[in-house]
Write an enzyme that holds these catalytic residues in place. Structure first.
Site, PDB file in Angstrom:
ATOM      1  N   CYS A 208      13.772   7.736  -2.979  1.00 18.38           N
ATOM      2  CA  CYS A 208      13.947   6.808  -4.103  1.00 18.38           C
ATOM      3  C   CYS A 208      15.355   6.214  -4.122  1.00 18.38           C
ATOM      4  O   CYS A 208      16.356   6.933  -4.227  1.00 18.38           O
ATOM      5  CB  CYS A 208      13.652   7.558  -5.406  1.00 18.38           C
ATOM      6  SG  CYS A 208      14.295   6.784  -6.891  1.00 18.38           S
TER       7      CYS A 208
ATOM      8  N   CYS B 216      -9.078   4.451  -0.380  1.00 21.72           N
ATOM      9  CA  CYS B 216      -9.042   5.180   0.891  1.00 21.72           C
ATOM     10  C   CYS B 216      -8.913   4.207   2.059  1.00 21.72           C
ATOM     11  O   CYS B 216      -8.162   4.441   3.014  1.00 21.72           O
ATOM     12  CB  CYS B 216     -10.301   6.035   1.060  1.00 21.72           C
ATOM     13  SG  CYS B 216     -10.591   7.215  -0.294  1.00 21.72           S
TER      14      CYS B 216
ATOM     15  N   CYS C  52     -14.737   4.330  -0.543  1.00 21.51           N
ATOM     16  CA  CYS C  52     -13.587   4.236  -1.469  1.00 21.51           C
ATOM     17  C   CYS C  52     -12.601   3.165  -1.030  1.00 21.51           C
ATOM     18  O   CYS C  52     -12.031   3.231   0.070  1.00 21.51           O
ATOM     19  CB  CYS C  52     -12.913   5.613  -1.553  1.00 21.51           C
ATOM     20  SG  CYS C  52     -11.247   5.597  -2.231  1.00 21.51           S
TER      21      CYS C  52
ATOM     22  N   CYS D  58      17.343   6.916  -7.291  1.00 22.75           N
ATOM     23  CA  CYS D  58      17.820   8.301  -7.319  1.00 22.75           C
ATOM     24  C   CYS D  58      19.109   8.439  -6.505  1.00 22.75           C
ATOM     25  O   CYS D  58      20.039   9.138  -6.904  1.00 22.75           O
ATOM     26  CB  CYS D  58      16.760   9.246  -6.764  1.00 22.75           C
ATOM     27  SG  CYS D  58      15.161   9.160  -7.611  1.00 22.75           S
TER      28      CYS D  58
END
EC number: 5.3.4.1
Length: 435
Positions: free
Chosen positions: A185, A58, A55, A188
Site C-alpha cells: 500500500c 473468477c 463466475c 501506508c
C-alpha cells in the site's frame, strides 16, 4: 452442423477437465483425489483458489492468477479447485462464494483466508508474508511484518500479530493507536515515517502499534478493516474489541500526536487522594511523581466530618482538573506528621495548609492564599507555569513518617473523663489553713 456440435461438446469437455488453467500456466489443478497429497501433506506454502466456471469474478481473476503462478514459481505453489465440480472439497474448507482464495501455511488444517486486492502482486505479498512467518517460526522467533509499508520499522512502534494483539492491546491498561497496513500500500508507505515519529513523541503516554493486515487477515477482519491504512483507537483500561474507535485525525506526525494527546488527557484517571498514615502511603502518593500536593487539614475536633469532607472534595475536584500533570495528592491531619510539617514549613501558621513538593529536587512551595477552590487553583496554576517562590526541603531528605490510624470518616469525640466519687471523703477531716 453435426460436426460443429461435436466440436463444441469436445471443447466443453476439455474446458471442464482443465477448468480455467492449463498445465503450462503453472497453476496446479486440485481435486478431492489429490488435494491431501499435493497440499496438506506437502511442506510447501500453497495459494489455492476455489472457483466456479460460470463466475464472472473468477473469469476476471484468471490473467492475474496466471501471472501470480509464474512469479511465485519455485517459491510458493499455486493451485486451483473447481469447487462447482468438486463441491465436497469446497465444503470441507468453508467456501461460501467465488472466487475464494486461501493460503495454506505452516498449519495446513487452518488456512488463512485472503481478502485483499485481487492482483498478482497483492496475493504474492500475502503468500510471501506467510512463508516468512513459517521460516521465523522454524528459527524460534515470532512472526514479523513484511517490509515496505510496515510502520513497525520505527523502534517505538510495536509490532502486533494475531498471537500478541489481545495480550498487548486489549488486556493492558494502556491507550493504543493501531495501524492496520498492507506492505504493497502506497499510502501506508507514506505514513510509515510519520507513524514512527509520532510513536517516539508519544512514548509514555500512548502506545502506537502496527499490524500487517495481509499476514494477519483474521485479526483485520475482526476489526472490519476494509482499506489501508486503517487506524483504530483503543482507550485506557481493560477493553474489548467492540471498544475500538475510528481514528479521525490527519496523517502527519503532528496531527497524530495532537489527536492522541487529547485522547490521553481525556482518558487519564483522576489521581487518588491518599491519607498519609504511614511511610507506605506517603510513598504511594508521592514517589515517582513530578510533584506532590500535600495538604495538612485541621484536627477532627476543630473541623468535624462535614468540614473535613468539604476540604477533601475541593482537593479531589482540583485533582481531576490537573490530572494530566500526573501529580501525586496526599493529606494528613494537623499534628499527626510533625516531621513532614516541619520539613515543608507548614502548620505553624494554622490549618488547613498546603505545600507542593518536588522530592527529586528537594524543593517546595507553600500556599500563601486562601485554602479554597479558587485560592488553590491560582496557586497550582502558577506552579504549573513555573512561577512562585520555592524553598529547599529541610534536611534535603524525605521526612520521617510516623504510623497513625486512618480517619474513620466520623466526627471526632472528646476523651471521656472519669467521674470522681467523693462520698467516701469526710471533708471535715481535711486540714484547713488558718489565716
Amino acid at each position: 452442423m453435426r460436426q460443429l456440435s461435436t466440436i463444441l461438446i469436445l471443447a466443453f469437455i476439455a474446458g471442464s477437465a482443465y477448468g480455467f488453467y492449463s498445465p503450462s500456466d503453472g497453476v496446479v489443478e486440485l481435486t478431492s483425489s489429490n488435494f491431501d497429497r499435493e497440499v496438506l501433506k506437502d511442506d510447501a506454502i500453497w495459494v489455492v483458489e476455489f472457483y466456479a466456471p460460470w463466475c464472472g469474478h473468477c473469469q476476471n481473476l484468471v490473467p492475474e492468477y496466471k501471472k501470480l503462478a509464474k512469479a511465485l514459481k519455485g517459491v510458493v505453489k499455486v493451485g486451483s479447485v473447481n469447487a462447482d465440480a468438486d463441491s465436497s472439497l469446497g465444503g470441507q474448507f468453508g467456501v461460501r462464494g467465488f472466487p475464494t482464495i486461501k493460503i495454506f501455511g505452516a498449519n495446513k488444517k487452518t488456512p488463512t483466508d485472503y481478502n485483499g486486492q485481487r492482483t498478482a502482486k497483492a496475493i504474492a505479498e500475502a503468500a510471501l508474508a506467510e512463508a516468512k512467518k513459517k521460516v521465523q517460526a522454524a528459527f524460534g522467533g515470532g512472526s514479523s511484518s513484511s517490509g515496505g509499508g510496515s510502520s513497525s520499522s520505527g523502534d517505538d512502534v510495536i509490532e502486533l500479530t494475531e498471537d500478541n494483539f489481545d495480550k498487548l492491546v486489549l488486556n493492558s491498561d494502556d491507550i493504543w493507536l493501531v495501524e492496520f497496513f498492507a506492505p504493497w500500500c502506497g499510502h501506508c508507505k507514506n505514513l510509515a515515517p510519520e507513524w514512527a515519529s509520532a510513536a517516539k513523541q508519544l512514548k509514555g503516554k500512548v502506545k502506537l502499534g502496527a499490524l500487517d493486515a495481509t499476514a494477519h487477515q483474521s485479526k483485520a477482519a475482526e476489526y472490519n478493516v476494509r482499506g489501508y491504512p486503517t487506524i483504530k483507537f483503543f482507550p485506557a483500561g481493560s477493553k474489548r474489541a467492540s471498544d475500538a474507535e475510528e481514528y479521525s485525525g490527519g496523517r502527519t506526525a503532528s496531527d497524530i500526536v495532537s489527536w492522541a494527546s487529547d485522547k490521553h488527557v481525556a482518558n487519564v484517571p483522576a489521581p487518588e487522594l491518599i491519607e498519609i498514615t504511614n511511610e507506605s502511603t506517603f510513598d504511594s502518593a508521592c514517589e515517582g511523581k513530578p510533584l506532590c500536593v500535600v495538604s495538612v487539614l485541621p484536627h477532627i475536633l476543630d473541623c468535624d466530618a462535614k468540614c473535613r469532607n468539604k476540604f477533601l472534595d475541593i482537593l479531589r475536584t482540583l485533582g481531576e482538573k490537573y490530572k494530566q500533570k500526573l501529580w501525586g495528592w496526599a493529606w494528613a491531619e494537623g499534628g499527626q506528621q510533625p516531621a513532614l510539617e516541619e520539613s515543608l514549613e507548614v502548620g505553624g501558621f494554622g490549618y488547613p495548609a498546603m505545600a507542593v513538593v518536588n522530592f527529586k529536587k528537594m524543593k517546595f512551595s507553600v500556599l500563601k492564599g486562601s485554602f479554597s477552590k479558587d485560592g488553590i487553583n491560582e496557586f497550582l496554576r502558577d506552579i504549573s507555569y513555573g512561577r512562585g517562590h520555592t524553598a529547599p526541603v529541610r534536611g534535603a531528605k524525605k521526612p520521617d513518617i510516623v504510623s497513625v490510624d486512618p480517619w474513620d470518616g466520623k466526627d471526632g469525640q472528646l476523651p471521656t473523663e472519669e467521674d470522681i466519687d467523693l462520698s467516701d471523703i469526710d471533708l471535715d477531716d481535711v486540714a484547713k489553713d488558718e489565716l
